[in-house]
Design a protein around this motif. Structure first.
Motif, PDB file in Angstrom:
ATOM      1  N   PRO A  73       0.843  -1.250   0.047  1.00  0.00           N
ATOM      2  CA  PRO A  73      -0.110  -0.064  -0.175  1.00  0.00           C
ATOM      3  C   PRO A  73       0.875   1.310  -0.154  1.00  0.00           C
ATOM      4  O   PRO A  73       1.911   1.407   0.459  1.00  0.00           O
ATOM      5  CB  PRO A  73      -0.814  -0.074   1.342  1.00  0.00           C
ATOM      6  CG  PRO A  73       0.000  -0.830   1.974  1.00  0.00           C
ATOM      7  CD  PRO A  73       0.704  -1.738   1.307  1.00  0.00           C
ATOM      8  N   GLU A 159      -6.136   1.279   3.813  1.00  0.00           N
ATOM      9  CA  GLU A 159      -5.080   1.492   2.771  1.00  0.00           C
ATOM     10  C   GLU A 159      -4.352   0.139   2.124  1.00  0.00           C
ATOM     11  O   GLU A 159      -4.138   0.050   1.036  1.00  0.00           O
ATOM     12  CB  GLU A 159      -4.092   2.428   3.388  1.00  0.00           C
ATOM     13  CG  GLU A 159      -4.361   3.702   3.567  1.00  0.00           C
ATOM     14  CD  GLU A 159      -3.397   4.602   4.236  1.00  0.00           C
ATOM     15  OE1 GLU A 159      -3.323   5.937   3.874  1.00  0.00           O
ATOM     16  OE2 GLU A 159      -2.605   3.983   4.940  1.00  0.00           O
ATOM     17  N   LEU A 162      -7.119  -1.518  -0.139  1.00  0.00           N
ATOM     18  CA  LEU A 162      -7.257  -0.772  -1.558  1.00  0.00           C
ATOM     19  C   LEU A 162      -5.974  -0.417  -2.371  1.00  0.00           C
ATOM     20  O   LEU A 162      -6.063   0.094  -3.384  1.00  0.00           O
ATOM     21  CB  LEU A 162      -8.235   0.359  -1.148  1.00  0.00           C
ATOM     22  CG  LEU A 162      -9.630   0.418  -0.500  1.00  0.00           C
ATOM     23  CD1 LEU A 162     -10.292   1.579  -0.392  1.00  0.00           C
ATOM     24  CD2 LEU A 162     -10.338  -0.671  -1.343  1.00  0.00           C
ATOM     25  N   ASP A 163      -4.932  -0.632  -1.508  1.00  0.00           N
ATOM     26  CA  ASP A 163      -3.620  -0.245  -2.263  1.00  0.00           C
ATOM     27  C   ASP A 163      -3.759   1.374  -2.554  1.00  0.00           C
ATOM     28  O   ASP A 163      -3.318   1.920  -3.685  1.00  0.00           O
ATOM     29  CB  ASP A 163      -3.154  -0.937  -3.362  1.00  0.00           C
ATOM     30  CG  ASP A 163      -1.755  -0.831  -4.042  1.00  0.00           C
ATOM     31  OD1 ASP A 163      -0.958  -0.273  -3.143  1.00  0.00           O
ATOM     32  OD2 ASP A 163      -1.646  -1.130  -5.208  1.00  0.00           O
ATOM     33  N   TYR A 164      -4.399   2.197  -1.625  1.00  0.00           N
ATOM     34  CA  TYR A 164      -4.207   3.451  -2.120  1.00  0.00           C
ATOM     35  C   TYR A 164      -4.508   4.323  -0.632  1.00  0.00           C
ATOM     36  O   TYR A 164      -5.142   3.824   0.188  1.00  0.00           O
ATOM     37  CB  TYR A 164      -5.615   3.804  -2.751  1.00  0.00           C
ATOM     38  CG  TYR A 164      -5.505   4.862  -3.926  1.00  0.00           C
ATOM     39  CD1 TYR A 164      -5.325   4.622  -5.190  1.00  0.00           C
ATOM     40  CD2 TYR A 164      -5.615   6.312  -3.619  1.00  0.00           C
ATOM     41  CE1 TYR A 164      -4.760   5.414  -6.088  1.00  0.00           C
ATOM     42  CE2 TYR A 164      -5.034   7.125  -4.365  1.00  0.00           C
ATOM     43  CZ  TYR A 164      -5.001   6.720  -5.859  1.00  0.00           C
ATOM     44  OH  TYR A 164      -4.755   7.706  -6.912  1.00  0.00           O
ATOM     45  N   ARG A 314     -10.072  -6.378  -6.027  1.00  0.00           N
ATOM     46  CA  ARG A 314      -9.400  -5.376  -5.241  1.00  0.00           C
ATOM     47  C   ARG A 314      -8.499  -4.607  -6.430  1.00  0.00           C
ATOM     48  O   ARG A 314      -8.397  -3.244  -6.238  1.00  0.00           O
ATOM     49  CB  ARG A 314      -8.257  -5.600  -4.234  1.00  0.00           C
ATOM     50  CG  ARG A 314      -8.904  -6.479  -3.070  1.00  0.00           C
ATOM     51  CD  ARG A 314      -7.950  -7.135  -2.155  1.00  0.00           C
ATOM     52  NE  ARG A 314      -6.629  -6.357  -1.777  1.00  0.00           N
ATOM     53  CZ  ARG A 314      -5.763  -6.902  -1.313  1.00  0.00           C
ATOM     54  NH1 ARG A 314      -5.360  -8.242  -1.273  1.00  0.00           N
ATOM     55  NH2 ARG A 314      -4.685  -5.990  -1.209  1.00  0.00           N
ATOM     56  N   SER A 315      -7.933  -4.985  -7.280  1.00  0.00           N
ATOM     57  CA  SER A 315      -7.315  -4.519  -8.459  1.00  0.00           C
ATOM     58  C   SER A 315      -8.395  -3.456  -9.225  1.00  0.00           C
ATOM     59  O   SER A 315      -8.031  -2.325  -9.381  1.00  0.00           O
ATOM     60  CB  SER A 315      -6.705  -5.297  -9.355  1.00  0.00           C
ATOM     61  OG  SER A 315      -6.035  -4.481 -10.429  1.00  0.00           O
ATOM     62  N   HIS A 318      -9.337  -0.659  -6.869  1.00  0.00           N
ATOM     63  CA  HIS A 318      -8.055   0.523  -6.870  1.00  0.00           C
ATOM     64  C   HIS A 318      -8.055   1.029  -8.282  1.00  0.00           C
ATOM     65  O   HIS A 318      -7.688   2.385  -8.291  1.00  0.00           O
ATOM     66  CB  HIS A 318      -6.626  -0.396  -6.895  1.00  0.00           C
ATOM     67  CG  HIS A 318      -5.517   0.452  -7.169  1.00  0.00           C
ATOM     68  ND1 HIS A 318      -5.027   0.979  -6.028  1.00  0.00           N
ATOM     69  CD2 HIS A 318      -4.792   0.659  -8.254  1.00  0.00           C
ATOM     70  CE1 HIS A 318      -3.845   1.653  -6.466  1.00  0.00           C
ATOM     71  NE2 HIS A 318      -3.666   1.360  -7.836  1.00  0.00           N
ATOM     72  N   LYS A 322      -8.023   5.504  -8.820  1.00  0.00           N
ATOM     73  CA  LYS A 322      -7.019   5.903  -9.484  1.00  0.00           C
ATOM     74  C   LYS A 322      -7.702   6.709 -10.549  1.00  0.00           C
ATOM     75  O   LYS A 322      -7.162   7.814 -10.758  1.00  0.00           O
ATOM     76  CB  LYS A 322      -6.184   4.962  -9.841  1.00  0.00           C
ATOM     77  CG  LYS A 322      -4.702   5.613 -10.627  1.00  0.00           C
ATOM     78  CD  LYS A 322      -3.747   4.440 -10.945  1.00  0.00           C
ATOM     79  CE  LYS A 322      -2.648   4.911 -11.873  1.00  0.00           C
ATOM     80  NZ  LYS A 322      -1.541   4.199 -12.164  1.00  0.00           N
TER      81      LYS A 322
END
Length: 326
Positions: A73, A159, A162-164, A314-315, A318, A322
């Motif tokens: 993340p 975080e 969500l990798d954000y 999830r990707s 994300h 973005k």
């Protein structure tokens, strides 16, 4: 004639001074409230040690280390800057607080705000989502992160999922949220089907709800054909209306009433300066709110029900975040 000119001039001066004085009073009230509700993430309750759980919380793998996440993340390494109308993210936590218990996050809603696109993107993070609880060393339901480590652990866990990065958080006591809705004059919703819940009948179609009714409307789950996903949709309905009503506040009476409720029900790491920037530079640019859902499937693991979200999903989420913020 000169006498009337003098009288009118005097009245005008008194009126202007009165308005200026009230405006100064209102500004100070907003500033005082902003400082009262401000709380940095680091100011939250320290995390519980691994293996020690909040009352009534069961962990599927308490004390066990989770697998490495599929993604690394991004994190909030410095205070966010709202200059030049930058887009930003907000995590809204609706917290069910209890006496002698930290409680848990009853609702987790993620917002991305982009004034250039004149829109807000909104989605729920299903409370039963099975994920790594960052800082606790376990895999569990995501809403347990708050019980284990307060806002800080909740933010870090979201975080990671969500990798954000989460730029800001807003924590709202659910009972206080009802009073905030009352201060805004209630909310209008379009109910997809009729249901009865805790002594209240909610008919199908357009409804105007007060705070108590809105809270009940957003909590019903077991009689909804979509279960928790249906409840999530109703929570977003309510929050969407609250945001719209807040952006359209036109009377000082409502502002003061809202301030009284916010002071007792909300905590956030949005500073007073950022609040001013948002109100002056962002508010008029936000025209619509778009909604999406996190897809997944329910499954029992060791007797506990979880919502499983794949790496592919999830990707996808994300990439939606973005794309909206670009």
């Amino acid at each position: 004639m000169k006498k009337w000119v003098l009288i009118l001039s005097s009245v005008s001066i008194v009126a202007v001074l009165g308005i200026a004085g009230y405006a100064a009073h209102l500004y100070q009230s907003v500033k005082t409230t902003a400082h009262k509700i401000y709380e940095s993430r680091d100011g939250q309750i320290e995390p519980m040690p691994v293996g020690k759980e909040g009352r009534g919380i069961r962990s599927a793998v308490a004390g066990a280390k989770s697998a490495e996440p599929a993604v690394t993340p991004q994190t909030k390494t410095a205070p966010f800057d709202l200059k030049d109308k930058k887009p930003f993210t907000v995590l809204v936590l609706g917290v069910d607080q209890r006496e002698n218990d930290r409680g848990r996050s009853d609702a987790m809603i993620f917002l991305t705000v982009n004034p250039a696109k004149q829109s807000i993107l909104m989605f729920n993070i299903p409370r039963d989502t099975r994920t790594e609880i960052v800082g606790h060393g376990t895999v569990d339901k995501i809403n347990h992160a708050y019980a284990f480590g307060g806002v800080n652990m909740s933010v870090k866990t979201v975080e990671r999922l969500l990798d954000y990065p989460v730029n800001y958080y807003v924590k709202v006591n659910m009972e206080g949220f009802a009073r905030i809705i009352d201060s805004l004059g209630g909310v209008d919703v379009d109910n997809p089907f009729a249901f009865y819940y805790e002594g209240h009948q909610f008919d199908k179609g357009e409804l105007h709800l007060n705070g108590e009714e809105a809270l009940l409307y957003s909590r019903m789950r077991y009689d909804d054909p979509r279960g928790d996903m249906g409840r999530n949709a109703r929570q977003r309905q309510i929050l969407q209306q609250v945001i719209k009503n807040s952006l359209n506040i036109a009377t000082v009476t409502k502002i003061e009433s809202l301030l009284d409720e916010v002071a007792d029900s909300v905590k956030t790491d949005i500073t007073f300066e950022d609040m001013k920037t948002f109100l002056t530079d962002y508010r008029t640019d936000l025209k619509k709110i778009d909604q999406v859902e996190i897809g997944g499937q329910g499954q029992r693991i060791k007797g506990i029900w979880y919502y499983l979200v794949s790496d592919k999903e999830r990707s996808r989420i994300h990439q939606l975040i973005k794309a909206h913020l670009e």
